[in-house]
Design a protein around this motif. Structure first.
Motif, PDB file in Angstrom:
ATOM      1  N   GLY A   4      79.754 -30.788  36.999  1.00 44.59           N
ATOM      2  CA  GLY A   4      79.067 -29.597  36.517  1.00 44.59           C
ATOM      3  C   GLY A   4      79.963 -28.378  36.522  1.00 44.59           C
ATOM      4  N   SER A   5      80.790 -28.282  37.557  1.00 43.93           N
ATOM      5  CA  SER A   5      81.679 -27.130  37.662  1.00 43.93           C
ATOM      6  C   SER A   5      82.681 -27.095  36.527  1.00 43.93           C
ATOM      7  N   SER A   6      83.276 -28.243  36.205  1.00 36.91           N
ATOM      8  CA  SER A   6      84.263 -28.296  35.130  1.00 36.91           C
ATOM      9  C   SER A   6      83.627 -28.038  33.781  1.00 36.91           C
ATOM     10  N   ALA A   7      82.342 -28.410  33.646  1.00 36.29           N
ATOM     11  CA  ALA A   7      81.659 -28.218  32.371  1.00 36.29           C
ATOM     12  C   ALA A   7      81.363 -26.742  32.131  1.00 36.29           C
ATOM     13  N   THR A   8      80.967 -26.021  33.174  1.00 35.17           N
ATOM     14  CA  THR A   8      80.624 -24.608  33.020  1.00 35.17           C
ATOM     15  C   THR A   8      81.830 -23.690  33.133  1.00 35.17           C
ATOM     16  N   ASP A   9      82.908 -24.174  33.714  1.00 36.01           N
ATOM     17  CA  ASP A   9      84.104 -23.373  33.895  1.00 36.01           C
ATOM     18  C   ASP A   9      85.328 -24.193  33.497  1.00 36.01           C
ATOM     19  N   PRO A  10      85.727 -24.114  32.239  1.00 35.56           N
ATOM     20  CA  PRO A  10      86.848 -24.927  31.759  1.00 35.56           C
ATOM     21  C   PRO A  10      88.183 -24.611  32.424  1.00 35.56           C
ATOM     22  N   ARG A  11      88.271 -23.443  33.115  1.00 36.55           N
ATOM     23  CA  ARG A  11      89.533 -23.070  33.770  1.00 36.55           C
ATOM     24  C   ARG A  11      89.494 -23.317  35.274  1.00 36.55           C
ATOM     25  N   ARG A  12      88.485 -24.057  35.757  1.00 38.27           N
ATOM     26  CA  ARG A  12      88.358 -24.261  37.191  1.00 38.27           C
ATOM     27  C   ARG A  12      89.619 -24.894  37.793  1.00 38.27           C
ATOM     28  N   ALA A  13      90.138 -25.927  37.160  1.00 39.39           N
ATOM     29  CA  ALA A  13      91.333 -26.598  37.686  1.00 39.39           C
ATOM     30  C   ALA A  13      92.524 -25.638  37.703  1.00 39.39           C
ATOM     31  N   GLU A  14      92.627 -24.793  36.683  1.00 29.99           N
ATOM     32  CA  GLU A  14      93.717 -23.818  36.616  1.00 29.99           C
ATOM     33  C   GLU A  14      93.592 -22.774  37.725  1.00 29.99           C
ATOM     34  N   LYS A  15      92.368 -22.380  38.017  1.00 33.04           N
ATOM     35  CA  LYS A  15      92.126 -21.405  39.085  1.00 33.04           C
ATOM     36  C   LYS A  15      92.488 -21.994  40.449  1.00 33.04           C
ATOM     37  N   LEU A  16      92.080 -23.232  40.667  1.00 33.90           N
ATOM     38  CA  LEU A  16      92.396 -23.884  41.934  1.00 33.90           C
ATOM     39  C   LEU A  16      93.905 -24.046  42.104  1.00 33.90           C
ATOM     40  N   ALA A  17      94.575 -24.382  41.005  1.00 37.99           N
ATOM     41  CA  ALA A  17      96.031 -24.541  41.055  1.00 37.99           C
ATOM     42  C   ALA A  17      96.704 -23.201  41.356  1.00 37.99           C
ATOM     43  N   ALA A  18      96.192 -22.119  40.778  1.00 38.60           N
ATOM     44  CA  ALA A  18      96.767 -20.789  41.014  1.00 38.60           C
ATOM     45  C   ALA A  18      96.579 -20.381  42.470  1.00 38.60           C
ATOM     46  N   PHE A  19      95.398 -20.694  43.038  1.00 37.17           N
ATOM     47  CA  PHE A  19      95.154 -20.358  44.438  1.00 37.17           C
ATOM     48  C   PHE A  19      96.060 -21.174  45.353  1.00 37.17           C
ATOM     49  N   ASP A  20      96.259 -22.437  45.006  1.00 35.39           N
ATOM     50  CA  ASP A  20      97.168 -23.292  45.781  1.00 35.39           C
ATOM     51  C   ASP A  20      98.601 -22.753  45.698  1.00 35.39           C
ATOM     52  N   ARG A  21      98.973 -22.238  44.533  1.00 35.50           N
ATOM     53  CA  ARG A  21     100.309 -21.662  44.360  1.00 35.50           C
ATOM     54  C   ARG A  21     100.492 -20.447  45.270  1.00 35.50           C
ATOM     55  N   LEU A  22      99.453 -19.597  45.347  1.00 29.65           N
ATOM     56  CA  LEU A  22      99.522 -18.424  46.212  1.00 29.65           C
ATOM     57  C   LEU A  22      99.650 -18.829  47.676  1.00 29.65           C
ATOM     58  N   LEU A  23      98.894 -19.821  48.093  1.00 28.62           N
ATOM     59  CA  LEU A  23      98.990 -20.298  49.477  1.00 28.62           C
ATOM     60  C   LEU A  23     100.395 -20.821  49.776  1.00 28.62           C
ATOM     61  N   THR A  24     100.960 -21.541  48.819  1.00 29.04           N
ATOM     62  CA  THR A  24     102.306 -22.095  48.999  1.00 29.04           C
ATOM     63  C   THR A  24     103.347 -20.987  49.115  1.00 29.04           C
ATOM     64  N   ILE A  25     103.248 -19.979  48.206  1.00 32.32           N
ATOM     65  CA  ILE A  25     104.184 -18.861  48.237  1.00 32.32           C
ATOM     66  C   ILE A  25     104.060 -18.095  49.550  1.00 32.32           C
ATOM     67  N   MET A  26     102.820 -17.900  50.025  1.00 24.83           N
ATOM     68  CA  MET A  26     102.616 -17.199  51.287  1.00 24.83           C
ATOM     69  C   MET A  26     103.267 -17.944  52.438  1.00 24.83           C
ATOM     70  N   ASP A  27     103.141 -19.258  52.452  1.00 28.95           N
ATOM     71  CA  ASP A  27     103.781 -20.074  53.495  1.00 28.95           C
ATOM     72  C   ASP A  27     105.296 -19.901  53.456  1.00 28.95           C
TER      73      ASP A  27
END
Length: 272
Positions: A4-27
């Motif tokens: 349901g999340s992917s259907a209503t938000d086509p950029r959900r995977a991109e958002k999660l990847a961007a947040f993961d990138r920020l966490l990685t950079i912070m580390d």
């Protein structure tokens, strides 16, 4: 991620990847950068306050590009605090996010439970009631959630909003306006005496009461008093700088001008 999340938000995977990138950079920064490695929650605090006000400015300016940038800066600070806390084995970003998710679910029983709430006021009232119960048997004030270090104008508005959430409020705006008039008279009465006999402490208290009542009236008619005042500040800044600039262009020194001469430029500034 649910279907349901992917259907209503086509950029959900991109958002999660961007947040993961920020966490990685912070580390990486925390481990390798001398400046980032040195920071503490205390050293970041004033920077976070500054970033919050910068976001506020961009919102008032209606500058969406700047809002995007300032939101990024604040997100970085959130991740930074969580990373520092994880080094102390206190909590990490997962704990932060799960905590706020749990709170949102708990305080929205009309969405995640069987409570009925069809208007904004009911939702806000339920929110405050749930907050009061979260301390169990320990008595808790409705106003405890208002930060002590908030600017006084915003603090007054937030206290009034929270009091309204548990039913402590006027019924009609005419009642609120009558209170403003009452406080205005009491403030004015303090200055009907000989100027040399004015009690500055009492006058200050009456002025505070007047401001509080005006903030309350603004809130009652759905005007944000802090935002209204800041827009007036910006308007004054723009007009006064026009006065300075144009009078200087005419070869005049502001310090030597009469009030009448200044008023000429001020009126011109109002037309812009």
């Amino acid at each position: 991620m649910s279907e349901g999340s992917s259907a209503t938000d086509p950029r959900r995977a991109e958002k999660l990847a961007a947040f993961d990138r920020l966490l990685t950079i912070m580390d990486e920064l925390r481990e390798k950068c001398p400046w980032d490695r040195k920071q503490t929650m205390e050293s970041l605090r004033h920077l976070t306050i500054e970033e919050t006000f910068e976001l506020s400015d961009s919102i008032l300016d209606g500058d969406l590009d700047e809002i995007r940038k300032e939101l990024g800066d604040l997100m970085l600070h959130n991740v930074f605090y969580a990373r520092i806390a994880s080094e102390k084995n206190a909590f990490d970003m997962a704990d932060v996010l799960n905590s706020v998710c749990d709170k949102l679910v708990k305080r929205h029983p009309h969405i995640y439970g069987d409570v009925v709430a069809t208007d904004e006021e009911t939702v806000k009232a339920n929110w405050e009631k749930i907050k009061l119960k979260e301390n169990g048997d320990q008595p808790r004030s409705v106003l405890e959630g208002v930060p002590r270090s908030l600017p006084a104008l915003i603090k007054a508005m937030r206290m009034q909003e929270k009091a309204r959430g548990v039913g402590f409020d006027w019924d009609h705006r005419d009642q609120v306006w009558e209170k403003v008039q009452e406080e205005l008279k009491e403030f004015g009465d303090e200055f009907n005496e000989d100027p040399e006999k004015i009690d500055q402490k009492r006058a200050s208290e009456e002025f505070g009461d007047l401001l509080f009542s005006l903030i309350n009236f603004a809130r009652f008619i759905e005007i944000n008093p802090e935002e209204a005042l800041e827009r007036t500040n910006k308007k004054f800044l723009k007009r006064f700088q026009y006065l300075e600039r144009e009078s200087r262009a005419d070869g005049k020194d502001l310090a030597d001008m009469t009030l009448e001469e200044m008023e000429y430029y001020w009126q011109k500034a109002k037309l812009i």
